[in-house]
Write a protein that holds these residues in place. Sequence first.
Motif, PDB file in Angstrom:
ATOM      1  N   GLY A  89       0.862  -1.333  -0.026  1.00  0.00           N
ATOM      2  CA  GLY A  89       0.031   0.019  -0.051  1.00  0.00           C
ATOM      3  C   GLY A  89       0.794   1.123   0.219  1.00  0.00           C
ATOM      4  O   GLY A  89       2.014   1.397   0.393  1.00  0.00           O
ATOM      5  N   ILE A  90       0.153   2.308  -0.353  1.00  0.00           N
ATOM      6  CA  ILE A  90       0.968   3.694  -0.357  1.00  0.00           C
ATOM      7  C   ILE A  90       0.060   4.626   0.444  1.00  0.00           C
ATOM      8  O   ILE A  90      -1.051   4.292   0.888  1.00  0.00           O
ATOM      9  CB  ILE A  90       1.317   4.254  -1.859  1.00  0.00           C
ATOM     10  N   TRP A  91       0.421   6.050   0.540  1.00  0.00           N
ATOM     11  CA  TRP A  91      -0.084   7.111   1.195  1.00  0.00           C
ATOM     12  C   TRP A  91       0.180   7.096   2.640  1.00  0.00           C
ATOM     13  O   TRP A  91       0.395   8.087   3.308  1.00  0.00           O
ATOM     14  CB  TRP A  91      -1.552   7.100   0.795  1.00  0.00           C
ATOM     15  N   ASP A  92       0.123   5.691   3.298  1.00  0.00           N
ATOM     16  CA  ASP A  92       0.138   5.774   4.793  1.00  0.00           C
ATOM     17  C   ASP A  92       1.684   5.674   5.079  1.00  0.00           C
ATOM     18  O   ASP A  92       2.486   5.353   4.300  1.00  0.00           O
ATOM     19  CB  ASP A  92      -0.612   4.662   5.448  1.00  0.00           C
ATOM     20  N   PHE A  93       1.926   6.509   6.400  1.00  0.00           N
ATOM     21  CA  PHE A  93       3.253   6.774   6.557  1.00  0.00           C
ATOM     22  C   PHE A  93       4.129   5.346   7.026  1.00  0.00           C
ATOM     23  O   PHE A  93       5.308   5.320   6.805  1.00  0.00           O
ATOM     24  CB  PHE A  93       3.434   7.690   7.913  1.00  0.00           C
ATOM     25  N   PRO A  94       3.574   4.368   7.352  1.00  0.00           N
ATOM     26  CA  PRO A  94       4.403   2.967   7.742  1.00  0.00           C
ATOM     27  C   PRO A  94       5.112   2.519   6.628  1.00  0.00           C
ATOM     28  O   PRO A  94       6.456   2.344   6.497  1.00  0.00           O
ATOM     29  CB  PRO A  94       3.532   2.106   8.256  1.00  0.00           C
ATOM     30  N   VAL A  95       4.505   2.497   5.491  1.00  0.00           N
ATOM     31  CA  VAL A  95       5.359   1.979   4.179  1.00  0.00           C
ATOM     32  C   VAL A  95       6.348   3.086   3.793  1.00  0.00           C
ATOM     33  O   VAL A  95       7.752   2.725   3.254  1.00  0.00           O
ATOM     34  CB  VAL A  95       4.487   1.814   2.941  1.00  0.00           C
ATOM     35  N   SER A  96       6.227   4.290   3.990  1.00  0.00           N
ATOM     36  CA  SER A  96       7.251   5.347   3.746  1.00  0.00           C
ATOM     37  C   SER A  96       8.192   5.200   4.776  1.00  0.00           C
ATOM     38  O   SER A  96       9.537   5.615   4.266  1.00  0.00           O
ATOM     39  CB  SER A  96       6.487   6.770   3.884  1.00  0.00           C
ATOM     40  N   GLN A  97       7.878   4.916   5.878  1.00  0.00           N
ATOM     41  CA  GLN A  97       8.938   4.980   6.902  1.00  0.00           C
ATOM     42  C   GLN A  97      10.025   3.790   6.527  1.00  0.00           C
ATOM     43  O   GLN A  97      11.175   3.693   6.613  1.00  0.00           O
ATOM     44  CB  GLN A  97       8.639   4.562   8.336  1.00  0.00           C
ATOM     45  N   MET A  98       9.390   2.690   5.895  1.00  0.00           N
ATOM     46  CA  MET A  98       9.964   1.601   5.495  1.00  0.00           C
ATOM     47  C   MET A  98      11.168   1.894   4.439  1.00  0.00           C
ATOM     48  O   MET A  98      12.325   1.330   4.385  1.00  0.00           O
ATOM     49  CB  MET A  98       9.168   0.354   5.113  1.00  0.00           C
ATOM     50  N   ALA A  99      10.520   2.687   3.375  1.00  0.00           N
ATOM     51  CA  ALA A  99      11.170   2.930   2.342  1.00  0.00           C
ATOM     52  C   ALA A  99      12.576   4.010   2.581  1.00  0.00           C
ATOM     53  O   ALA A  99      13.657   3.783   2.184  1.00  0.00           O
ATOM     54  CB  ALA A  99      10.237   3.815   1.219  1.00  0.00           C
ATOM     55  N   LYS A 100      12.149   4.837   3.674  1.00  0.00           N
ATOM     56  CA  LYS A 100      13.198   5.686   4.030  1.00  0.00           C
ATOM     57  C   LYS A 100      14.413   4.747   4.709  1.00  0.00           C
ATOM     58  O   LYS A 100      15.658   5.058   4.541  1.00  0.00           O
ATOM     59  CB  LYS A 100      12.714   6.629   4.933  1.00  0.00           C
ATOM     60  N   VAL A 101      14.087   3.727   5.709  1.00  0.00           N
ATOM     61  CA  VAL A 101      14.917   2.978   6.279  1.00  0.00           C
ATOM     62  C   VAL A 101      15.713   2.133   5.296  1.00  0.00           C
ATOM     63  O   VAL A 101      16.962   2.119   5.274  1.00  0.00           O
ATOM     64  CB  VAL A 101      14.416   2.142   7.425  1.00  0.00           C
ATOM     65  N   ALA A 102      15.096   1.804   4.155  1.00  0.00           N
ATOM     66  CA  ALA A 102      15.651   0.970   3.219  1.00  0.00           C
ATOM     67  C   ALA A 102      16.788   1.762   2.573  1.00  0.00           C
ATOM     68  O   ALA A 102      17.911   1.101   2.048  1.00  0.00           O
ATOM     69  CB  ALA A 102      14.781   0.224   2.134  1.00  0.00           C
ATOM     70  N   ARG A 103      16.567   2.877   2.042  1.00  0.00           N
ATOM     71  CA  ARG A 103      17.408   3.706   1.289  1.00  0.00           C
ATOM     72  C   ARG A 103      18.613   3.877   2.447  1.00  0.00           C
ATOM     73  O   ARG A 103      19.873   4.055   1.752  1.00  0.00           O
ATOM     74  CB  ARG A 103      16.700   4.954   0.788  1.00  0.00           C
ATOM     75  N   ARG A 104      18.327   4.222   3.577  1.00  0.00           N
ATOM     76  CA  ARG A 104      19.512   4.524   4.236  1.00  0.00           C
ATOM     77  C   ARG A 104      20.522   3.434   4.544  1.00  0.00           C
ATOM     78  O   ARG A 104      21.645   3.345   4.534  1.00  0.00           O
ATOM     79  CB  ARG A 104      18.842   5.168   5.651  1.00  0.00           C
ATOM     80  N   LEU A 105      19.617   2.033   4.390  1.00  0.00           N
ATOM     81  CA  LEU A 105      20.599   0.912   4.831  1.00  0.00           C
ATOM     82  C   LEU A 105      20.777   0.325   3.551  1.00  0.00           C
ATOM     83  O   LEU A 105      21.772  -0.741   3.594  1.00  0.00           O
ATOM     84  CB  LEU A 105      19.659  -0.146   5.430  1.00  0.00           C
ATOM     85  N   ASP A 106      20.554   0.794   2.468  1.00  0.00           N
ATOM     86  CA  ASP A 106      20.987   0.184   1.124  1.00  0.00           C
ATOM     87  C   ASP A 106      20.465  -1.065   0.956  1.00  0.00           C
ATOM     88  O   ASP A 106      21.079  -1.988   0.575  1.00  0.00           O
ATOM     89  CB  ASP A 106      22.463   0.099   0.753  1.00  0.00           C
ATOM     90  N   VAL A 107      19.172  -1.462   1.483  1.00  0.00           N
ATOM     91  CA  VAL A 107      18.542  -2.577   1.218  1.00  0.00           C
ATOM     92  C   VAL A 107      17.426  -2.592   0.251  1.00  0.00           C
ATOM     93  O   VAL A 107      16.697  -1.600   0.106  1.00  0.00           O
ATOM     94  CB  VAL A 107      17.896  -2.931   2.431  1.00  0.00           C
ATOM     95  N   PRO A 108      17.375  -3.352  -0.606  1.00  0.00           N
ATOM     96  CA  PRO A 108      16.257  -3.407  -1.708  1.00  0.00           C
ATOM     97  C   PRO A 108      14.963  -3.336  -1.251  1.00  0.00           C
ATOM     98  O   PRO A 108      14.633  -4.045  -0.150  1.00  0.00           O
ATOM     99  CB  PRO A 108      16.696  -4.734  -2.697  1.00  0.00           C
ATOM    100  N   TYR A 109      14.058  -2.667  -1.983  1.00  0.00           N
ATOM    101  CA  TYR A 109      12.694  -2.654  -1.569  1.00  0.00           C
ATOM    102  C   TYR A 109      11.636  -2.581  -2.534  1.00  0.00           C
ATOM    103  O   TYR A 109      11.805  -2.139  -3.471  1.00  0.00           O
ATOM    104  CB  TYR A 109      12.549  -1.557  -0.303  1.00  0.00           C
ATOM    105  N   ILE A 110      10.593  -3.517  -2.213  1.00  0.00           N
ATOM    106  CA  ILE A 110       9.368  -3.416  -3.071  1.00  0.00           C
ATOM    107  C   ILE A 110       8.105  -2.869  -2.593  1.00  0.00           C
ATOM    108  O   ILE A 110       8.101  -2.997  -1.393  1.00  0.00           O
ATOM    109  CB  ILE A 110       8.833  -4.991  -3.219  1.00  0.00           C
ATOM    110  N   ILE A 111       7.229  -2.163  -3.300  1.00  0.00           N
ATOM    111  CA  ILE A 111       6.209  -1.671  -2.781  1.00  0.00           C
ATOM    112  C   ILE A 111       5.020  -2.180  -3.630  1.00  0.00           C
ATOM    113  O   ILE A 111       5.085  -2.386  -4.955  1.00  0.00           O
ATOM    114  CB  ILE A 111       6.067   0.057  -3.073  1.00  0.00           C
ATOM    115  N   SER A 112       4.188  -2.950  -3.115  1.00  0.00           N
ATOM    116  CA  SER A 112       2.759  -3.592  -3.617  1.00  0.00           C
ATOM    117  C   SER A 112       2.051  -2.140  -3.795  1.00  0.00           C
ATOM    118  O   SER A 112       1.384  -1.886  -2.547  1.00  0.00           O
ATOM    119  CB  SER A 112       2.272  -4.674  -2.783  1.00  0.00           C
ATOM    120  N   ILE A 113       1.373  -1.882  -4.931  1.00  0.00           N
ATOM    121  CA  ILE A 113       0.687  -0.638  -5.193  1.00  0.00           C
ATOM    122  C   ILE A 113      -0.657  -0.777  -4.613  1.00  0.00           C
ATOM    123  O   ILE A 113      -1.340   0.154  -3.999  1.00  0.00           O
ATOM    124  CB  ILE A 113       0.616  -0.280  -6.522  1.00  0.00           C
TER     125      ILE A 113
END
Length: 385
Positions: A89-113
């Motif tokens: 999902g998108i729009w809500d903050f939890p998935v955005s927090q995940m994306a931010k952490v993933a970029r900081r840790l250089d871990v690949p991330y998927i988003i199911s739209i």
Amino acid sequence: MKITHIISSIDQSTGGPARSSTALINKLCENESIDFVDLFTLYSEDPIITNFESPKGKIRFCKPDFLKLSKELESELNESRANIFHGHGIWDFPVSQMAKVARRLDVPYIISIRGMLEPWSLKQSFFKKRLAMFLYQHKDLKNATCLHATAEMEAESIRKLGYKNPIAVIPNGIDLSQYPVKIWKEHKEGRRKILFLSRIHPKKGIEYLITAWMKLDADIKSNWEIEIVGNGDREYITSLKNLIKSNSLEKSIKIVGPKFGQEKIDVYHEADLFVLPTYSENFGIVIAEALSCGVPVITTKGTPWRELNIAKAGEWIDLNESELVRSLKLHMSMNGIELHRLGLNGRKLIEEQYSIESVALKMFDVYNWLLKRSEQPKFVDVWKG
């Protein structure tokens, strides 16, 4: 391999994404090549499940703070040691927090739209979504290692918005063991039933079903009734009840509360026809559930279920009143044997293309590819410019 999933909520009230994501994780836990799968979500008063069946999976409920941001969630994600993050999902903050952490840790991330970039969906709460896109959502999507769509139609919508990420087209899966086929009764007692089961929301097109019913000849619908099952905004539900009452339809159309577990299966089994006249669905998990139970389906081209026509399991129609009246008239004129055959065709369709086993295997193939352990799967579309 350790996979960490994130979804804003798995409360009973949230519908399809909660069910499909937890079903996927349950099945991923059975994969011998996966060491652990956890799901982070915000605290819920009535979650659909509280943990997974396998010791290889765990649900972690985090305390929400202001605007559903969660310091606890961010801390846990930083310590998760995941090989891949997967947000639902998108729009809500939890998935955005995940994306931010993933970029900081250089871990690949998927988003199911989850259908949230479909044209109809984008028009709802338009200004809030434009602001969210500007502040964080566009960045999260643009930098995702891969995006997940449940159908080609959804993938096309994502591409039209300019996103060039790889897109994995994988449908939601159904655990067929949880949806036994209804037993056909040659001499069914009582009236035949049309079922609508979903979140009661304006996008579901329920008014179309009610007004189409009003236009059917009395002799066609004399032995039929409609049952609308679900939860939603109280004011909207009240408006539907007022529409029913003002047209003296209380005896033939009933709105009841949501059903879960065995009660939900019983409702499917009592139905002779399932109707979802929706404006927009990325998948429509309730369609797959109804077909799994052997119930023929009428739905609209706001869903990706064109296979209904090919499989002869119901009908995929344009969203307008005259088309719905025509399709209802066609199916309500069928006898029990004919409807049963359509239902069995639907069950076969789900068995062959939408079982949770095949879906979980495809998602695992995506994980392997993103970790550079295997070749690109055929169902992943890579932007070629």
